[in-house]
Design a protein around this motif. Structure first.
Motif, PDB file in Angstrom:
ATOM      1  N   ILE A  26       2.833  -4.756   3.002  1.00  0.00           N
ATOM      2  CA  ILE A  26       3.945  -3.815   3.216  1.00  0.00           C
ATOM      3  C   ILE A  26       3.438  -2.420   2.827  1.00  0.00           C
ATOM      4  CG2 ILE A  26       6.265  -3.091   2.499  1.00  0.00           C
ATOM      5  CD1 ILE A  26       7.072  -5.950   2.279  1.00  0.00           C
ATOM      6  N   ARG A  27       3.758  -1.455   3.680  1.00  0.00           N
ATOM      7  CA  ARG A  27       3.323  -0.079   3.410  1.00  0.00           C
ATOM      8  C   ARG A  27       4.548   0.717   2.963  1.00  0.00           C
ATOM      9  NH1 ARG A  27       1.386   3.621   8.405  1.00  0.00           N
ATOM     10  NH2 ARG A  27       1.323   5.609   7.292  1.00  0.00           N
ATOM     11  N   VAL A  28       4.411   1.406   1.837  1.00  0.00           N
ATOM     12  CA  VAL A  28       5.549   2.158   1.280  1.00  0.00           C
ATOM     13  C   VAL A  28       5.158   3.623   1.120  1.00  0.00           C
ATOM     14  CG1 VAL A  28       7.216   2.262  -0.624  1.00  0.00           C
ATOM     15  CG2 VAL A  28       6.123   0.090  -0.093  1.00  0.00           C
ATOM     16  N   MET A  29       6.085   4.520   1.363  1.00  0.00           N
ATOM     17  CA  MET A  29       5.829   5.924   1.052  1.00  0.00           C
ATOM     18  C   MET A  29       6.839   6.416   0.016  1.00  0.00           C
ATOM     19  SD  MET A  29       4.038   8.561   1.079  1.00  0.00           S
ATOM     20  CE  MET A  29       2.726   7.694   1.923  1.00  0.00           C
ATOM     21  N   PRO A  30       6.413   6.497  -1.252  1.00  0.00           N
ATOM     22  CA  PRO A  30       7.257   7.081  -2.299  1.00  0.00           C
ATOM     23  C   PRO A  30       6.888   8.570  -2.439  1.00  0.00           C
ATOM     24  CG  PRO A  30       5.398   5.914  -3.272  1.00  0.00           C
ATOM     25  CD  PRO A  30       5.148   5.973  -1.799  1.00  0.00           C
ATOM     26  N   ASN A  31       7.338   9.235  -3.480  1.00  0.00           N
ATOM     27  CA  ASN A  31       6.788  10.567  -3.774  1.00  0.00           C
ATOM     28  C   ASN A  31       6.630  10.754  -5.279  1.00  0.00           C
ATOM     29  OD1 ASN A  31       9.199  11.658  -4.844  1.00  0.00           O
ATOM     30  ND2 ASN A  31       9.836  12.463  -2.871  1.00  0.00           N
ATOM     31  N   VAL A  52       7.617  10.460   7.574  1.00  0.00           N
ATOM     32  CA  VAL A  52       8.174  10.302   6.217  1.00  0.00           C
ATOM     33  C   VAL A  52       7.184  10.868   5.192  1.00  0.00           C
ATOM     34  CG1 VAL A  52       8.818   8.604   4.456  1.00  0.00           C
ATOM     35  CG2 VAL A  52       9.553   8.275   6.824  1.00  0.00           C
ATOM     36  N   THR A  53       5.917  10.522   5.380  1.00  0.00           N
ATOM     37  CA  THR A  53       4.871  11.024   4.476  1.00  0.00           C
ATOM     38  C   THR A  53       4.895  12.556   4.464  1.00  0.00           C
ATOM     39  OG1 THR A  53       3.546   9.120   5.083  1.00  0.00           O
ATOM     40  CG2 THR A  53       2.378  10.931   4.015  1.00  0.00           C
ATOM     41  N   ALA A  54       5.007  13.141   5.667  1.00  0.00           N
ATOM     42  CA  ALA A  54       4.962  14.599   5.785  1.00  0.00           C
ATOM     43  C   ALA A  54       6.205  15.259   5.205  1.00  0.00           C
ATOM     44  CB  ALA A  54       4.822  14.980   7.258  1.00  0.00           C
ATOM     45  N   LEU A  55       7.340  14.562   5.256  1.00  0.00           N
ATOM     46  CA  LEU A  55       8.591  15.168   4.768  1.00  0.00           C
ATOM     47  C   LEU A  55       8.811  14.886   3.275  1.00  0.00           C
ATOM     48  CD1 LEU A  55      11.233  16.676   5.213  1.00  0.00           C
ATOM     49  CD2 LEU A  55      12.220  14.609   6.148  1.00  0.00           C
ATOM     50  N   SER A  56       9.001  13.609   2.948  1.00  0.00           N
ATOM     51  CA  SER A  56       9.364  13.323   1.548  1.00  0.00           C
ATOM     52  C   SER A  56       8.146  13.040   0.663  1.00  0.00           C
ATOM     53  CB  SER A  56      10.337  12.148   1.479  1.00  0.00           C
ATOM     54  OG  SER A  56       9.810  11.019   2.135  1.00  0.00           O
ATOM     55  N   GLY A  57       7.056  12.518   1.257  1.00  0.00           N
ATOM     56  CA  GLY A  57       5.842  12.277   0.451  1.00  0.00           C
ATOM     57  C   GLY A  57       5.245  13.596  -0.010  1.00  0.00           C
ATOM     58  N   SER A  58       5.103  14.527   0.935  1.00  0.00           N
ATOM     59  CA  SER A  58       4.506  15.834   0.608  1.00  0.00           C
ATOM     60  C   SER A  58       5.560  16.829   0.129  1.00  0.00           C
ATOM     61  CB  SER A  58       3.823  16.419   1.854  1.00  0.00           C
ATOM     62  OG  SER A  58       2.892  15.502   2.383  1.00  0.00           O
ATOM     63  N   GLY A  59       6.836  16.513   0.373  1.00  0.00           N
ATOM     64  CA  GLY A  59       7.937  17.445   0.119  1.00  0.00           C
ATOM     65  C   GLY A  59       7.932  18.142  -1.241  1.00  0.00           C
ATOM     66  N   LEU A  81       7.713  10.101 -11.155  1.00  0.00           N
ATOM     67  CA  LEU A  81       7.445  10.413 -12.569  1.00  0.00           C
ATOM     68  C   LEU A  81       8.741  10.581 -13.348  1.00  0.00           C
ATOM     69  CD1 LEU A  81       4.563  13.009 -12.108  1.00  0.00           C
ATOM     70  CD2 LEU A  81       4.416  10.938 -13.485  1.00  0.00           C
ATOM     71  N   VAL A  82       9.824  10.957 -12.667  1.00  0.00           N
ATOM     72  CA  VAL A  82      11.121  11.125 -13.339  1.00  0.00           C
ATOM     73  C   VAL A  82      12.173  10.210 -12.713  1.00  0.00           C
ATOM     74  CG1 VAL A  82      10.741  13.468 -14.193  1.00  0.00           C
ATOM     75  CG2 VAL A  82      11.582  13.150 -11.866  1.00  0.00           C
ATOM     76  N   ASN A  83      11.706   9.101 -12.160  1.00  0.00           N
ATOM     77  CA  ASN A  83      12.611   8.110 -11.542  1.00  0.00           C
ATOM     78  C   ASN A  83      13.477   8.716 -10.445  1.00  0.00           C
ATOM     79  OD1 ASN A  83      11.724   5.998 -13.110  1.00  0.00           O
ATOM     80  ND2 ASN A  83      13.137   6.512 -14.768  1.00  0.00           N
ATOM     81  N   ALA A  84      12.944   9.673  -9.703  1.00  0.00           N
ATOM     82  CA  ALA A  84      13.754  10.312  -8.652  1.00  0.00           C
ATOM     83  C   ALA A  84      13.022  10.311  -7.312  1.00  0.00           C
ATOM     84  CB  ALA A  84      14.111  11.732  -9.068  1.00  0.00           C
ATOM     85  N   SER A  85      12.109   9.346  -7.143  1.00  0.00           N
ATOM     86  CA  SER A  85      11.416   9.247  -5.854  1.00  0.00           C
ATOM     87  C   SER A  85      12.387   8.714  -4.807  1.00  0.00           C
ATOM     88  CB  SER A  85      10.247   8.268  -6.020  1.00  0.00           C
ATOM     89  OG  SER A  85       9.720   7.920  -4.767  1.00  0.00           O
ATOM     90  N   CYS A  86      12.161   9.027  -3.540  1.00  0.00           N
ATOM     91  CA  CYS A  86      12.881   8.294  -2.485  1.00  0.00           C
ATOM     92  C   CYS A  86      11.805   7.645  -1.620  1.00  0.00           C
ATOM     93  CB  CYS A  86      13.811   9.195  -1.686  1.00  0.00           C
ATOM     94  SG  CYS A  86      13.088  10.731  -1.138  1.00  0.00           S
ATOM     95  N   SER A 109       0.843  -1.206   0.000  1.00  0.00           N
ATOM     96  CA  SER A 109       0.000   0.000   0.000  1.00  0.00           C
ATOM     97  C   SER A 109       0.869   1.244   0.000  1.00  0.00           C
ATOM     98  CB  SER A 109      -0.884   0.003   1.256  1.00  0.00           C
ATOM     99  OG  SER A 109      -1.443   1.293   1.426  1.00  0.00           O
ATOM    100  N   ILE A 110       0.513   2.209  -0.878  1.00  0.00           N
ATOM    101  CA  ILE A 110       1.222   3.497  -0.827  1.00  0.00           C
ATOM    102  C   ILE A 110       0.302   4.582  -0.275  1.00  0.00           C
ATOM    103  CG2 ILE A 110       2.801   2.910  -2.713  1.00  0.00           C
ATOM    104  CD1 ILE A 110       1.165   4.858  -4.501  1.00  0.00           C
ATOM    105  N   ALA A 111      -0.840   4.178   0.253  1.00  0.00           N
ATOM    106  CA  ALA A 111      -1.806   5.168   0.749  1.00  0.00           C
ATOM    107  C   ALA A 111      -1.288   5.851   2.012  1.00  0.00           C
ATOM    108  CB  ALA A 111      -3.141   4.488   1.034  1.00  0.00           C
ATOM    109  N   ALA A 112      -1.385   7.165   2.041  1.00  0.00           N
ATOM    110  CA  ALA A 112      -0.885   7.924   3.197  1.00  0.00           C
ATOM    111  C   ALA A 112      -1.750   7.637   4.420  1.00  0.00           C
ATOM    112  CB  ALA A 112      -0.923   9.420   2.877  1.00  0.00           C
TER     113      ALA A 112
END
Ligand SMILES: NC(=O)C1=CN([C@@H]2O[C@H](COP(=O)(O)OP(=O)(O)OC[C@H]3O[C@@H](n4cnc5c(N)ncnc54)[C@H](OP(=O)(O)O)[C@@H]3O)[C@@H](O)[C@H]2O)C=CC1
Ligand SMILES: O=C(O)[C@@H]1CCC=N1
Length: 361
Positions: free
Chosen positions: A206-211, A259-266, A215-220, A185-188
């Motif tokens: 497994i819960r993942v937080m990408p960002n 993490v969601t608040a920093l890099s997800g929303s970043g 779209l440009v292969n630069a998510s963390c 799940s990538i849901a916040a």
């Protein structure tokens, strides 16, 4: 591959799924006569056609550099395709929700050859328009029925908005088999325990937080495992989310809201900063397009310096290196401090973390 001790997550995955699989061992060790299947360099040279061997640089099955050296010494033409991996050749991936994040994920998985064919990915969405975009732009099979995706897939990526998670999970509860499927799940702000409770007992989550930079292969991305996820599950998640940028590893789930608040929303925060800096440039007489370009490229260059492959700068070091005594920068910095920008940015992340916690409850 059959005898090697695994030394990376992917090799571990291969080891447990192939090298220790009873039928693979039985077939490869009993029925395959290696000496009949080997193509020696001498045989290649005798063949009438021209032979050129291509390797994937990051192949987990074939020891690329070893065989490449051997063939080069035998004067056989070779090419090592940098950054190519051995594909997740059999894994079928189902995307539940085919919006922005799913489309970016699918595009990366295909373009970076993490899957060997588009047929390995299927997507469902309630919105016909999204389904049409995915089908026409990515060539992926789509459906309006989430259950169909579950039946066709091994790994499911839950990519609907948090408010829609519960209804999707209720729909797929029946076809989702705990010993067979992995749900990512990538849901916040939706905890793995919440997801597990809505699925059958022992479901692997497994819960993942990408960002959005996927779209440009630069998510963390960062992830947290549910109670029943296995080492292999973590390894697959690592492979998939590394393909859209970097996967920074596993974290205690209590920290995933931060993490969601920093890099997800970043990406939203940095966009506001860039826009505001460009406004400043316009106020000082620059054209809008020049101001935007300079602001964006300055952000990019700064990020590269801070990440610095060999000698990364610490942010305060970089700030001090730019601000010369009595110069322009220190006057600008004084204004930032007067406006309380540090406190404002800290509060920004805290507010988003608190909102993620609200979504959890
Ligand atoms: N956007 C971002 O930057 C990030 C998002 N996330 C997370 O990723 C998830 C997806 O975000 P994003 O891709 O931006 O969202 P989108 O709204 O772009 O995509 C979600 C899609 O799922 C569809 N949908 C809604 N309900 C269902 C259902 N019952 N069955 C199937 N499909 C359904 C939506 O249709 P409709 O619009 O008609 O409802 C929409 O097309 C969210 O949970 C978010 O928290 C994580 C990190 C970053
Ligand atoms: O704003 C949101 O809810 C999602 C989570 C991270 C980025 N976007």
């Amino acid at each position: 591959m059959l005898y090697r001790q695994p030394s990376s997550p992917n090799q571990l995955l291969l080891h447990t799924s192939c090298a220790e699989d009873l039928y693979s061992i039985y077939h490869l060790q009993r029925h395959l006569c290696w000496y009949e299947s080997i193509l020696w360099p001498e045989d290649m040279k005798q063949s009438h056609g021209r032979i050129h061997v291509f390797f994937s640089e990051d192949d987990d099955i074939v020891p690329t550099s070893f065989i490449n050296d051997y063939l080069e010494k035998s004067n056989i033409d070779t090419t090592v395709l940098s950054d190519f991996k051995h594909v997740l050749s059999n894994l079928k991936i189902g995307l539940l929700g085919a919006g922005r994040m799913s489309q970016a994920l699918a595009r990366s998985l295909i373009e970076r050859n993490v899957v060997s064919s588009k047929d390995q990915i299927m997507a469902s969405d309630v919105d016909e328009n999204q389904r049409n975009i995915v089908a026409s732009q990515l060539g992926i099979v789509t459906t309006a029925d989430n259950r169909e995706v579950v039946k066709e897939s091994d790994l499911l990526i839950l990519a609907v908005k948090p408010k829609d998670v519960e209804s999707v999970l209720k729909t797929i509860r029946e076809p989702l088999l705990p010993h067979y499927h992995l749900l990512v799940s990538i849901a916040a702000g939706i905890r793995t325990t919440t997801i597990e409770q809505l699925l059958k007992p022992n479901s692997r989550v497994i819960r993942v937080m990408p960002n959005v930079a996927c779209l440009v292969n630069a998510s963390c991305s960062v992830y947290s495992s549910g109670k029943f996820a296995t080492t292999d599950d973590r390894s697959v998640v690592n492979t998939i989310f590394s393909s859209i940028g970097s996967c920074e590893g596993e974290i205690d789930e209590n920290l995933l809201n931060a993490v969601t608040a920093l890099s997800g929303s970043g990406p939203a925060y940095f966009s506001v900063l860039v826009e505001a800096l460009a406004d400043g440039g316009v106020k000082s007489g620059l054209s809008r397009s020049m101001a935007l370009t300079l602001a964006i490229k300055t952000m990019l260059g700064t990020a590269q310096l801070l990440l610095g492959k060999e000698q990364p700068f610490h942010p305060s070091q970089l700030k001090d290196a730019v601000a010369s005594p009595g110069g322009t920068t220190i006057y600008g910095l004084e204004m930032m401090e007067k406006a309380g920008i540090r406190a404002a940015l800290m509060e920004t992340v805290t507010a988003a973390t608190n909102r993620a916690a609200q979504l959890e409850s």
